[in-house]
Write an enzyme that holds these catalytic residues in place. Sequence first.
Site, PDB file in Angstrom:
ATOM      1  N   ARG A  98       0.909  -1.463   0.024  1.00  0.00           N
ATOM      2  CA  ARG A  98       0.004   0.066  -0.058  1.00  0.00           C
ATOM      3  C   ARG A  98       0.764   1.308  -0.035  1.00  0.00           C
ATOM      4  NH1 ARG A  98      -5.171   1.663   2.261  1.00  0.00           N
ATOM      5  NH2 ARG A  98      -5.373   4.207   1.892  1.00  0.00           N
ATOM      6  N   ASP A 158     -20.453   7.471  -1.436  1.00  0.00           N
ATOM      7  CA  ASP A 158     -20.841   6.696  -0.466  1.00  0.00           C
ATOM      8  C   ASP A 158     -22.275   6.651   0.055  1.00  0.00           C
ATOM      9  OD1 ASP A 158     -17.970   7.256  -0.528  1.00  0.00           O
ATOM     10  OD2 ASP A 158     -17.889   5.324   1.053  1.00  0.00           O
ATOM     11  N   ARG A 161     -24.750   6.099  -2.375  1.00  0.00           N
ATOM     12  CA  ARG A 161     -25.240   4.627  -2.262  1.00  0.00           C
ATOM     13  C   ARG A 161     -26.027   4.405  -1.222  1.00  0.00           C
ATOM     14  NH1 ARG A 161     -18.982   3.352  -4.086  1.00  0.00           N
ATOM     15  NH2 ARG A 161     -19.573   3.413  -6.572  1.00  0.00           N
ATOM     16  N   HIS A 185     -13.308   7.601   2.838  1.00  0.00           N
ATOM     17  CA  HIS A 185     -13.998   6.899   1.699  1.00  0.00           C
ATOM     18  C   HIS A 185     -13.712   5.478   1.520  1.00  0.00           C
ATOM     19  CE1 HIS A 185     -15.464   6.224  -2.067  1.00  0.00           C
ATOM     20  NE2 HIS A 185     -14.414   6.093  -2.503  1.00  0.00           N
TER      21      HIS A 185
END
Lengths: 324, 327
Positions: A98, A158, A161, A185
């Site tokens: 990452r 988000d 949704r 997020h």
Amino acid sequence: MQTKASVDTVYGTKVTVVGVGQVGISIAFSIMTQGIASEMTLVDVMEDKLKGELMDLQHGLTFLDNMKITAGSDYALSAGSKLCIVTAGAQMREGESRLDLDQRNTNILKDIIPKLVQYSPDTILLIVSDPVDLLTYVAWKLSGLPKERVIGSGTNVDSSRFRFLLSERFDVAPTSIHGWIIGEHGDSSVPVWSGVDVAGVRLRDLNPAAGTSEDTENWNSIHRQVIQSAYEIIRLKGYPSWAMALSVSVLTRAILNNTRNVYAVSTFVKGIHGVQCPVFLSVPCVLGENGITDVIQQTLTEDERTQFQKSAETLNEVQSNLVF
Amino acid sequence: MATSVEKLKTEIQTPVAHSGSKVTIVGVGQVGMACAFSIMTQGIASELTLIDVMEDKLKGELMDMQHGLAFLGNIKMTAGSDYALSAGSKLCIVTAGARQREGESRLNLVQRNADILKGMIPKLVQHSPDTLLLIVSNPVDLMTYVAWKLSGLPKERVIGSGTNLDSSRFRFLLSERFNVAPNSTHGWIIGEHGDSSVPVWSGVNVAGVRPRDLNPAAGTDADTENWGEIHTQVVQSAYEIIRLKGYTSWAIGLSVSILTKAILKNSRNVFAVSTFVQGIHGVEQPVFLSVPCVVGENGITDVIQQTLTEGERSQLQKSAATLNEVQ
């Protein structure tokens, strides 16, 4: 034909979109069909793709209000933009950590952000590239702009949704259901259950346990579905585009028209909800022509505050490892 | 114990199952999805159904579109491979079709696409007997004829997207030369969508002023300003865009959405769409080609009779003869 006066863009609403992948070009088409900007520039490194998309968009203009559209790899084209939307970013390679991905994305932004600001010193930056909260921080650092003018698309999608899924259960239009997801997020976003309502009637008034582990109606499954959505859509159709495009175009409209609507976007949250680190997370913000003017102070539960602060700490750690 | 939803809402009557302006789109490739998103963002339909064979893709696209609804006027969306979902549609848009394979003859492609439509058109009409059909699949003029034959519908109700898009490209390119907005530039391309389309130069104008008035040779071989090059560019556009970005989507999406709006709202605007042209401009064969048509809720109500030059007429008739042979 007689020429009366020469025309140059002096006033008007110009938007630049950097990155013409699925998200970037859907954003462009969304802005175009809703008549949100009078001028739009697409910037990327792939010259052929840019040219093809430009032609295709322009060929639809007779069916819409006119707008000037340009495209190219030269950032000079972006000059005079009121808003620059950045969708460019790297995807995780096999076996990549990452941190490595975050550093690669930082390097990509290093190439983009200073040029955008150079050509449009008064611009507002809207960062869409993922991980959006981290990259909004990076963009802010690289831009030299005041923090109010660097915004991340954050949890706006988000929340959308969330509202759609709630609307399926309530069987009313999504725009008649209110609900906010804040924080980071993605996987660790925070649904603010106290804010979910229809016509002012709060879900928590009908079911005080809504969203908790004692909830027999399992409203929390809706938040889990929101988190799963992005992965699910990628699995089913290859990439998300439409909802993100609508999310960004509605933020664009708010900024260009100075509507002062409230949206959950990623902003500098040090000092908010007990956060002590210099990070960007989503909270409901008032958006206008000069960027973020206010943050709405929601009353969070102890749990929600803790989650929010935890995300802040994780982000801060990642940020401290980045090389600018 | 009553659920939260039951506590919140008291039902007065059952909501309608299918709303007034329902549109079905068959085929969720780039073109189909661009049509869908265009229709959605411009608030053109109140209900939209997507049909295809790829269940996963359908579901993913449906979810992605629905997740943007909080930012728009509500629209009911469904998707699946079962044509029963399309029931009650006022308009069915067909974008599905095969693409030309390397070395494949045009005739072979046509046969493959005709077979695909055989699996589609009767089902659409079965579930929505009063629907209009809007055919987008290429070669569109041929496919519109095939769809008409398979549907059993009156010819006014089977429309091909035709040269609406070519005309839009034409107007955009003209607008660049004139430096005015594309929708202040007027121009019509008719006939066969694609390589042998016919630009009607007598109709090109800005504020009623024609290039032919300013330059009598405009569009002819003697034209020093080479206005004809614009038509060449229109014909090349599709190939160029496919070469550059892989496919065309946005312009055709907008072209289809504007036709959809005209039909659903009975606006009676005029568009260049593919219709049955036997008896028009001296065409004797039973073929579909584009001419300017008045479009409304019941389909095509009128054809605008343009005054064509001898050259334009013969081009149209030639296209008709070629199409008839393939048919």
